[in-house]
Scaffold this motif. Sequence first.
Motif, mmCIF file in Angstrom:
data_model
loop_
_atom_site.group_PDB
_atom_site.id
_atom_site.type_symbol
_atom_site.label_atom_id
_atom_site.label_comp_id
_atom_site.label_asym_id
_atom_site.label_seq_id
_atom_site.Cartn_x
_atom_site.Cartn_y
_atom_site.Cartn_z
ATOM 1 N N THR A 25 0.806 -1.023 0.012
ATOM 2 C CA THR A 25 -0.156 -0.061 0.094
ATOM 3 C C THR A 25 0.885 1.137 -0.132
ATOM 4 N N GLU A 26 0.352 2.485 -0.591
ATOM 5 C CA GLU A 26 1.024 3.571 -0.297
ATOM 6 C C GLU A 26 1.551 4.024 1.112
ATOM 7 N N ARG A 27 0.496 3.637 1.857
ATOM 8 C CA ARG A 27 1.109 4.226 3.372
ATOM 9 C C ARG A 27 2.145 3.144 3.871
ATOM 10 N N ARG A 28 2.059 1.986 3.279
ATOM 11 C CA ARG A 28 2.988 0.996 3.820
ATOM 12 C C ARG A 28 4.390 1.660 3.371
ATOM 13 N N VAL A 29 4.325 2.133 2.041
ATOM 14 C CA VAL A 29 5.800 2.508 1.513
ATOM 15 C C VAL A 29 6.007 3.710 2.269
ATOM 16 N N GLN A 30 5.133 4.551 2.634
ATOM 17 C CA GLN A 30 5.530 5.851 3.407
ATOM 18 C C GLN A 30 6.397 5.354 4.817
ATOM 19 N N GLU A 35 11.128 4.863 7.895
ATOM 20 C CA GLU A 35 12.112 3.809 8.861
ATOM 21 C C GLU A 35 13.575 3.807 8.002
ATOM 22 N N GLY A 36 13.720 4.556 7.036
ATOM 23 C CA GLY A 36 14.885 4.366 6.298
ATOM 24 C C GLY A 36 15.182 3.389 5.032
ATOM 25 N N PRO A 50 17.740 2.148 -5.428
ATOM 26 C CA PRO A 50 17.876 2.312 -4.089
ATOM 27 C C PRO A 50 16.794 1.799 -3.062
ATOM 28 N N SER A 51 15.690 2.312 -3.461
ATOM 29 C CA SER A 51 14.344 1.749 -2.466
ATOM 30 C C SER A 51 14.115 0.280 -2.711
ATOM 31 N N ARG A 57 16.678 -6.069 1.242
ATOM 32 C CA ARG A 57 17.503 -6.255 2.456
ATOM 33 C C ARG A 57 16.748 -6.183 3.711
ATOM 34 N N TYR A 58 15.520 -5.133 3.707
ATOM 35 C CA TYR A 58 14.594 -5.191 4.880
ATOM 36 C C TYR A 58 14.090 -6.540 4.967
#
Length: 93
Positions: A25-30, A35-36, A50-51, A57-58
């Motif tokens: 979701t857009e909210r989760r991306v935000q 969180e970096g 990089p995203s 990596r996350y």
Amino acid sequence: PFLITSSSMAVPTSLKTLSILLDLTERRVQQLAREGVMVRDKRGRYDLIPSIQGYVRYLRAYAEKKHVDVEEELAKLASMDLSDLDELLSRPC
């Protein structure tokens, strides 16, 4: 590991596009940006490569933390017959 950091390689991407690409979701991306995990530029757009690298990596760190063997879990799913899968999917979350 391969990491693109050069600003000349930047691919600015919208929140909507990144959320679609990552099936989030857009909210989760935000949230992940706060969180970096996701990389934003000065104009508020997301730097695509990089995203995505940050998200991979996350996920790896999350899997290690939860001691999840992804290959083992995929093998379990692949070996299930349809009745097992139907039963699994019909369980309440």
